[in-house]
Enzyme design. Structure first.
Site, mmCIF file in Angstrom:
data_model
loop_
_atom_site.group_PDB
_atom_site.id
_atom_site.type_symbol
_atom_site.label_atom_id
_atom_site.label_comp_id
_atom_site.label_asym_id
_atom_site.label_seq_id
_atom_site.Cartn_x
_atom_site.Cartn_y
_atom_site.Cartn_z
ATOM 1 N N GLY A 345 31.491 64.363 46.681
ATOM 2 C CA GLY A 345 31.060 65.623 47.277
ATOM 3 C C GLY A 345 30.760 65.503 48.758
ATOM 4 O O GLY A 345 30.983 66.440 49.529
ATOM 5 N N GLU A 368 56.637 66.731 66.370
ATOM 6 C CA GLU A 368 57.662 65.707 66.615
ATOM 7 C C GLU A 368 58.711 65.699 65.503
ATOM 8 O O GLU A 368 59.371 64.686 65.252
ATOM 9 C CB GLU A 368 57.040 64.304 66.746
ATOM 10 C CG GLU A 368 55.957 64.187 67.797
ATOM 11 C CD GLU A 368 56.501 64.115 69.208
ATOM 12 O OE1 GLU A 368 57.724 64.158 69.381
ATOM 13 O OE2 GLU A 368 55.686 64.031 70.143
#
Length: 386
Positions: A345, A368
């Site tokens: 968590g 890219e």
């Protein structure tokens, strides 16, 4: 070109110390303010980070590709916004001029790029042309000794910081052969910027639209002085950029592994540190093995890049650069996902930096050339070579 071993070792040690002492402590500031402090930008200039790939004759550091990748790996170990500040100067913003520019263009532009006095940005992507770069619609119409540019460029990295753009526009007919590369100063009348983009991650990086409305640019500003070569120029700079991003991905993966291992040593459940549980160890092991595999690939391809004739394309090297980009950017996504899982968590909470890296690295698979573009390049070359 390459820096001698002793000088490079000094540079690498300086970069590592700069990252450890200045950049990592400033990560929270960048996340909270969406801005890299100007004093850090100035320190980057002082160290020479803006000119890593620029030859020494133009005031740069003159690193080889393999040396640049080692520096990029280290830069991946901190928030990606820092590297983005000078990334376009090192890569796609300047490399087209270095590879294909006229002697006059190189003398005028590259020293200012290397010092950081001029931020270059690469303007190719458009609302309807990203992966299909050859279909761009921005027009450049010849009018006397000037071209008049009209169109919109999208998601342009460092556009808000740029003093000039390496900008692709259509001077001829359809397809790749109709595209030319221009050097367009940011203060050109008729050029304006759109509102800053609000992105999923990489806070502190700057992107926005670049809008051209009857922007007049001297014909002499065509890179290399020859129209119709812009697409070739754009493609030539991508091998270096893809290897750079691959190295950054490996560095970021290593940082995530270190953050995850540190958490696993400290976090206790069922009466002991979670790092003692084999399933946590398995996730760390998979991440470490994949990172090392990616880094070995980057080192191999960067050495091959350095062995080919300067500024010449090599289909085999290009294919291998695409392999590196595909593997490493996908790899760091998996490492980041495991990092969040190891944190449980807490990995979903902004207080822990693994959550930021999880968002930041998602972009690496897109620019890219997307993963899918890399797959096409690799597949076609494998078929051609066979």
């Amino acid at each position: 070109m390459a820096l001698d071993t002793e000088s490079f070792d000094i540079l690498l040690d300086t970069v590592r110390r700069f990252i450890r002492e200045r950049l990592v402590p400033a990560e929270n500031y960048v996340e909270e303010h969406d801005e890299v402090p100007q004093e850090i930008v100035q320190e980057m200039k002082d160290i020479g980070l803006f000119g890593l790939s620029i030859p020494e004759e133009y005031g740069g550091t003159g690193l080889s590709m393999s040396q640049e990748c080692q520096v990029a790996f280290e830069l991946g170990r901190t928030a990606l916004a820092f590297r983005s500040v000078f990334g376009t100067n090192v890569g796609i913003g300047s490399q087209g001029i270095l590879m294909d520019g006229t002697p006059e263009q190189k003398r005028d532009i590259l020293p200012r790029v290397a010092s950081g006095d001029l931020i270059m940005s690469f303007a190719l992507t458009e609302p309807d042309a990203g992966s299909d770069a050859a279909s761009l619609k921005t027009r450049a119409e010849l009018d006397g000794d000037h071209y008049v540019l009209n169109g919109t460029k999208r998601f342009i990295t460092n556009a808000p910081r740029a003093g000039a753009f390496t900008l692709m526009a259509r001077t001829g007919g359809p397809g790749a052969t109709g595209v030319s590369a221009f050097i367009v100063p940011a203060d050109t009348p008729g050029l304006r910027l759109g509102k800053p983009d609000k992105k999923m991650g990489q806070r502190g990086t700057k992107t926005c639209d670049v809008i051209l409305e009857d922007a007049r640019v001297p014909a002499a500003n065509i890179i290399g002085g020859v129209a119709g070569q812009g697409f070739k120029t754009a493609m030539k700079v991508l091998d270096r950029g893809r290897l750079h991003i691959s190295a950054v991905s490996c560095g970021t993966a290593q940082r995530i592994i270190e953050e995850s291992a540190a958490y696993a040593r400290e976090r206790k459940q069922f009466g002991k540190a979670i790092g003692e549980f084999q399933l946590i160890q398995a996730m760390l092991a998979d991440s470490q093995a994949e990172m090392l595999a990616g880094w070995a690939l980057v080192q191999d391809v960067s050495r091959r890049f350095d062995l080919k004739p300067p500024h010449m394309s090599d289909p085999d090297v290009s294919m291998r650069a695409s392999c590196a980009k595909l593997f490493c950017t996908e790899m760091v996504g998996r490492v980041a996902d495991r990092g969040v899982q190891i944190h449980g968590g807490s990995g979903y909470i902004n207080e822990y930096k693994v959550e930021r890296f999880y968002r930041d690295v998602r972009l690496l698979r897109l620019y890219e050339g997307t993963t899918q573009i890399q797959q096409l390049i690799i597949g076609r070359e494998v078929l051609r070579a066979g």
